[in-house]
Enzyme design. Structure first.
Site, PDB file in Angstrom:
ATOM      1  N   LYS A 113      24.333 154.334   7.521  1.00  0.00           N
ATOM      2  CA  LYS A 113      23.544 155.083   6.544  1.00  0.00           C
ATOM      3  C   LYS A 113      24.424 155.764   5.500  1.00  0.00           C
ATOM      4  O   LYS A 113      24.051 155.861   4.330  1.00  0.00           O
ATOM      5  CB  LYS A 113      22.668 156.111   7.257  1.00  0.00           C
ATOM      6  N   LYS A 195      17.945 143.981  10.835  1.00  0.00           N
ATOM      7  CA  LYS A 195      16.677 144.513  11.318  1.00  0.00           C
ATOM      8  C   LYS A 195      15.680 144.672  10.162  1.00  0.00           C
ATOM      9  O   LYS A 195      16.054 145.033   9.052  1.00  0.00           O
ATOM     10  CB  LYS A 195      16.912 145.879  11.977  1.00  0.00           C
ATOM     11  N   LYS A 198      11.833 149.149   6.187  1.00  0.00           N
ATOM     12  CA  LYS A 198      10.992 149.473   5.034  1.00  0.00           C
ATOM     13  C   LYS A 198      11.809 149.869   3.813  1.00  0.00           C
ATOM     14  O   LYS A 198      11.287 149.940   2.713  1.00  0.00           O
ATOM     15  CB  LYS A 198       9.996 150.582   5.384  1.00  0.00           C
TER      16      LYS A 198
END
Length: 329
Positions: A113, A195, A198
């Site tokens: 991230k 993965k 969204k």
């Protein structure tokens, strides 16, 4: 015999995906029949990335509505917003004093991230797993249903709880991760080695629960596969394996039976069938979600009732922790 307890949470940063439905929420509904369950919209976690206030509020309500629409009965399960129970943040600070820098430095999600968010690598993003540990330990959860990518965070939670218990006695329940055998990790339709997310910029990579049937089928028709046209589950065929996993979850069939069903079919027919199965299964949930969102007052009342129950349970744990540490209580 006392029911075992389950806790899990989901972020309020957008419309849930097919991946979050199959990897988490669909299993929550099954588990709620057997366990004492708390399911939380983790809006505190969501702000590790900058959010538009109105959008965050909108997605928070929509996510709670999705949980109910997908089968989580608020009369049986405790459903609430994380930010409505201050004990989450309070215990998180206390646990920060029992988590080690070396442990947090090893967290894979922080590395991923922060690489995507170089302009906002904040302390919250770094200590996210400690807040997650607080979420779980507050409610003495026995099991935590998570995707495979969250297993590392559960191990950290167990380490922190065990460390605290070793110093102060048997305060925390040591939780176990519950990872379903099928559908635990649904991959991107455009990059099946990643993965489904969204936040993916490619709209064709991800199926949202709010997508229309036509949009869903089109996304599956465009799904990346390979060139040999054989419907077979294999590490060498990540695209087809992902579609087989999705089809098996949607139909309740075993992977081997799905392979046999399409043994003589090409990829075109197979992808069409997967898209139709997904579209058909998601349609009733989408309709129910719209119905729930038509009465925001009732939705907010459900959240308030859930938060009250959650806070009462959390207060018991927090009081034990404070007393054990030596605070005046």
């Amino acid at each position: 015999m006392t029911q075992k307890r389950i806790f899990s949470g989901i972020q309020s940063t957008g419309i849930p995906t097919l991946g979050s439905f199959l990897g988490a929420i669909s299993n929550w509904e099954k588990l709620s029949a057997e366990y004492d369950c708390l399911f939380c919209v983790v809006d505190l976690h969501a702000i590790t990335v900058r959010q538009n206030p109105e959008t965050l509020r909108k997605y928070g309500r929509e996510m709670l509505a999705w949980l109910i629409a997908l089968g989580l009965n608020p009369e049986k399960n405790i459903l609430y917003y994380q930010s409505h129970v201050p004990a989450h943040a309070e215990l998180s600070w206390l646990l920060n004093c029992f988590a080690y820098m070396g442990e947090l430095n090893r967290m894979t999600q922080f590395k991923v991230k922060s690489a995507k968010n170089e302009e906002n690598i904040n302390v919250g993003l770094y200590s996210y797993p400690v807040l997650q540990a607080a979420d779980i330990l507050l409610y003495r959860a026995d099991l935590v249903p998570v995707g495979e990518d969250q297993r590392q965070h559960i191990e950290l939670c167990r380490d922190i709880a065990g460390r605290f218990n070793k110093i102060y006695g048997d305060i925390f329940t040591i939780p176990e991760a519950y990872i379903p055998p099928v559908g635990a990790k649904i991959m991107s339709l455009q990059n099946p080695t990643e993965k489904m997310s969204k936040s993916d910029e490619n709209v064709n990579s991800c199926v949202y629960l709010s997508d229309s049937p036509d949009a869903i089928i089109k996304k599956f028709k465009r799904a990346v596969t390979d060139s040999d046209n054989t419907v077979k589950f294999s590490q060498e065929k990540p695209g087809i394996s992902n579609l087989l996993t999705i089809y098996a979850c949607m139909t309740g069939k075993k992977i081997a039976d799905c392979e046999a069903e399409f043994a003589d079919a090409g990829y075109g027919a197979f992808k069409q069938a997967v898209g139709e199965a997904v579209a058909q299964n998601l349609a009733p949930y989408r309709d129910e979600h719209a119905r729930i969102m038509s009465d925001i007052g009732e939705l907010d009342a459900i959240a308030a009732k859930g938060a009250k129950k959650a806070a009462e349970s959390a207060a018991e744990t927090l009081a034990k922790v404070k007393k054990a540490i030596g605070f005046v209580v």
